[in-house]
Design a protein around this motif. Structure first.
Motif, short mmCIF file in Angstrom:
data_model
loop_
_atom_site.label_atom_id
_atom_site.label_comp_id
_atom_site.label_asym_id
_atom_site.label_seq_id
_atom_site.Cartn_x
_atom_site.Cartn_y
_atom_site.Cartn_z
N TYR A 193 1.65 -2.22 5.96
CA TYR A 193 2.23 -2.82 4.76
C TYR A 193 1.26 -3.82 4.12
O TYR A 193 1.18 -3.92 2.90
CB TYR A 193 3.57 -3.48 5.07
N ILE A 194 0.53 -4.55 4.93
CA ILE A 194 -0.47 -5.48 4.38
C ILE A 194 -1.57 -4.70 3.66
O ILE A 194 -1.96 -5.03 2.53
CB ILE A 194 -1.06 -6.37 5.49
N SER B 268 -0.25 -3.38 0.45
CA SER B 268 -0.14 -4.44 -0.56
C SER B 268 -1.50 -4.76 -1.15
O SER B 268 -1.64 -4.95 -2.37
CB SER B 268 0.47 -5.70 0.06
N ALA C 241 -2.54 -2.05 -3.46
CA ALA C 241 -1.83 -2.10 -4.74
C ALA C 241 -2.47 -3.13 -5.68
O ALA C 241 -2.42 -2.96 -6.90
CB ALA C 241 -0.36 -2.43 -4.51
N GLY D 27 -2.53 3.23 -1.74
CA GLY D 27 -1.52 2.24 -1.36
C GLY D 27 -0.20 2.89 -0.97
O GLY D 27 0.46 2.46 -0.02
N TYR E 90 2.02 2.59 2.51
CA TYR E 90 3.44 2.26 2.53
C TYR E 90 4.25 3.35 3.24
O TYR E 90 5.18 3.06 3.99
CB TYR E 90 3.98 2.06 1.11
#
Length: 86
Positions: free
Chosen positions: A36-37, A40, A43, A52, A56
């Motif tokens: 998730y990092i 992010s 993104a 990205g 996710y």
């Protein structure tokens, strides 16, 4: 040491983990956070959005794995026929 415990022997130290499912759950949690990092950051970075989204998606898969590990950890199979024949 129980069957579900993990012991890693080093040169000087020994690591002992009481339950392999607990360790797996923690590793899955760490990987979920990392994906998730990275998703992010991807993104926010000027790279294609698709990259990205893949991170996710991988993070979401790991979020699904965690409850599956808990279910596996809490399932116990008893052979009643074997118990009654003793």
């Amino acid at each position: 040491m129980l069957e579900e415990d993990i012991e890693i022997q080093g040169k000087r130290f020994r690591l002992y983990f009481q339950n392999r499912y607990t360790i797996l759950s923690l590793v899955v949690d760490l990987l979920t956070g990392f994906f998730y990092i990275i998703g992010s950051i991807a993104a926010l970075a000027p790279i294609p959005d698709r990259i990205g989204l893949y991170f996710y998606l991988i993070g979401s898969i790991f979020l699904t794995i965690r409850p599956i590990l808990r279910i596996i950890k809490n399932i116990f199979v008893y052979d009643d026929w074997k118990e009654s024949s003793k």
